[in-house]
Write a protein that holds these residues in place. Sequence first.
Motif, PDB file in Angstrom:
ATOM      1  N   ASN A 136       0.815  -1.216   0.000  1.00 12.65           N
ATOM      2  CA  ASN A 136       0.000   0.000   0.000  1.00 12.65           C
ATOM      3  C   ASN A 136       0.848   1.266   0.000  1.00 12.65           C
ATOM      4  O   ASN A 136       0.387   2.325  -0.413  1.00 12.65           O
ATOM      5  CB  ASN A 136      -0.920   0.018   1.225  1.00 12.65           C
ATOM      6  N   TYR A 137       2.073   1.177   0.480  1.00 17.97           N
ATOM      7  CA  TYR A 137       2.882   2.373   0.608  1.00 17.97           C
ATOM      8  C   TYR A 137       3.609   2.754  -0.688  1.00 17.97           C
ATOM      9  O   TYR A 137       4.242   3.796  -0.755  1.00 17.97           O
ATOM     10  CB  TYR A 137       3.892   2.199   1.737  1.00 17.97           C
TER      11      TYR A 137
ATOM     12  N   LEU B 275       3.191   6.174  -2.061  1.00 18.06           N
ATOM     13  CA  LEU B 275       3.815   7.315  -1.396  1.00 18.06           C
ATOM     14  C   LEU B 275       5.218   7.626  -1.892  1.00 18.06           C
ATOM     15  O   LEU B 275       5.765   8.673  -1.578  1.00 18.06           O
ATOM     16  CB  LEU B 275       3.891   7.040   0.111  1.00 18.06           C
TER      17      LEU B 275
ATOM     18  N   PHE C  71       3.470  14.226   3.395  1.00 24.03           N
ATOM     19  CA  PHE C  71       2.187  13.564   3.612  1.00 24.03           C
ATOM     20  C   PHE C  71       1.665  13.886   5.000  1.00 24.03           C
ATOM     21  O   PHE C  71       2.383  14.398   5.860  1.00 24.03           O
ATOM     22  CB  PHE C  71       2.329  12.042   3.455  1.00 24.03           C
TER      23      PHE C  71
ATOM     24  N   CYS D  29      -1.458  11.995   7.814  1.00 19.18           N
ATOM     25  CA  CYS D  29      -2.419  10.914   8.025  1.00 19.18           C
ATOM     26  C   CYS D  29      -3.630  11.471   8.762  1.00 19.18           C
ATOM     27  O   CYS D  29      -3.497  12.285   9.681  1.00 19.18           O
ATOM     28  CB  CYS D  29      -1.795   9.788   8.836  1.00 19.18           C
TER      29      CYS D  29
ATOM     30  N   VAL E 194       4.084   4.883   8.110  1.00 22.07           N
ATOM     31  CA  VAL E 194       4.324   5.346   6.739  1.00 22.07           C
ATOM     32  C   VAL E 194       5.754   5.846   6.592  1.00 22.07           C
ATOM     33  O   VAL E 194       6.426   5.593   5.586  1.00 22.07           O
ATOM     34  CB  VAL E 194       3.312   6.443   6.343  1.00 22.07           C
TER      35      VAL E 194
ATOM     36  N   ILE F  95      -3.327  10.592   3.664  1.00 20.72           N
ATOM     37  CA  ILE F  95      -3.711   9.188   3.787  1.00 20.72           C
ATOM     38  C   ILE F  95      -4.850   9.101   4.803  1.00 20.72           C
ATOM     39  O   ILE F  95      -4.741   9.628   5.912  1.00 20.72           O
ATOM     40  CB  ILE F  95      -2.523   8.328   4.260  1.00 20.72           C
ATOM     41  N   TYR F  96      -5.925   8.451   4.403  1.00 23.43           N
ATOM     42  CA  TYR F  96      -7.120   8.397   5.243  1.00 23.43           C
ATOM     43  C   TYR F  96      -7.403   6.991   5.754  1.00 23.43           C
ATOM     44  O   TYR F  96      -7.266   6.010   5.028  1.00 23.43           O
ATOM     45  CB  TYR F  96      -8.347   8.862   4.462  1.00 23.43           C
ATOM     46  N   THR F  97      -7.804   6.919   7.007  1.00 22.31           N
ATOM     47  CA  THR F  97      -8.429   5.726   7.552  1.00 22.31           C
ATOM     48  C   THR F  97      -9.855   6.142   7.913  1.00 22.31           C
ATOM     49  O   THR F  97     -10.041   7.089   8.683  1.00 22.31           O
ATOM     50  CB  THR F  97      -7.719   5.223   8.820  1.00 22.31           C
TER      51      THR F  97
ATOM     52  N   PHE G 289      -9.370   2.328   3.746  1.00 21.87           N
ATOM     53  CA  PHE G 289      -8.068   2.980   3.640  1.00 21.87           C
ATOM     54  C   PHE G 289      -7.986   3.649   2.273  1.00 21.87           C
ATOM     55  O   PHE G 289      -8.301   3.038   1.241  1.00 21.87           O
ATOM     56  CB  PHE G 289      -6.966   1.917   3.780  1.00 21.87           C
TER      57      PHE G 289
ATOM     58  N   PHE H  24      -6.513   7.543  -0.050  1.00 21.63           N
ATOM     59  CA  PHE H  24      -5.616   8.688  -0.098  1.00 21.63           C
ATOM     60  C   PHE H  24      -6.175   9.733  -1.053  1.00 21.63           C
ATOM     61  O   PHE H  24      -7.043   9.462  -1.887  1.00 21.63           O
ATOM     62  CB  PHE H  24      -4.225   8.265  -0.579  1.00 21.63           C
TER      63      PHE H  24
END
Length: 313
Positions: free
Chosen positions: A77-78, A81, A87, A89, A112, A129-131, A140, A142
């Motif tokens: 997932n990273y 980035l 960035f 979060c 991250v 980056i969103y949770t 999850f 972005f």
Amino acid sequence: MPESFFIVSKEYPELAIDEIITLAKMNDRYAKVKVISNLVLVQSVTPWEKIARRATFVKIAGQLIRKMSNVFFDEANYSLLFGAKSFMCKAINLSLKQVNVVEIERSMGSMVSTFCNAQVSLEDPDMVIYTIFTDDENFFGFSTRYEVPKRPEKLTKFHHELDWKLTRVMINLAKITDENTVCDPFCGTGSTLLEAQSMGIKAIGIDFDEKMCQITKDNLKVNRFTGEVHNKDFEYMDQLKFDGIVTDIPYGTASKVSEPPKKIMKKFVSKIPKKAKFAIMCKKGLDEGIKLRLTKKYEIYRHKSLTRMILIK
């Protein structure tokens, strides 16, 4: 197929959700949509930025990476980035459960940072980056920077004019595309023309009040917009070519009208071209007894003596 997420305002929740659905389907008729509270998930080939730029009530939007069962992500997932220099979060709790947002954001940022060279920036990051937590599922995603359309200016306003947010959402709910021309037969100070042109849509205004026509022209000019403005009765729309109508029917003593609102409404409806799309706002009651094939109808409560209707085709 890519999946986008949109967290919309709760100011007008039904309008906000339907607007995202309409825009998604306008751009991709095979788009799939799921709604969880004020979170709208769209599975479509259409980039999320394209929908977000036109939408009125979007607070946060971005690309969904995948559904997740917890707040821990795998290394794959990273990879998104690696091209970002900065960035931040952000955890968003849309559920009824208690979530330690601060701790989750801190932990996410720390994780991250171990996978990329990007630096934390709370001011203007390249990527967010969103949770997102909901009662049923967690997500999850972005978002990257995208250009938000500049709000049109108005040299002259009136307290009873059509609100810009409702104007914009009406244009979208009426499915007015970039290739279309929209007409407002009661243009007033030019709200419809300004919002339409800010979205790259051609617009035509009509108003029987010469003063209002001049105000509309001045409001267009200050934004360097062009557009036809006709000092005529609304029936002049018979002489014009357009694809859709977005307007607010005058009512009450606060508006200058040539005839009683009920009579205007009945006559106006009879003049709407059969193939025209439309979004019409009117005072509740003016729509009674009017024969219109509608796809949707909304009630907008103002106060105990005024409820507005939005009629969509």
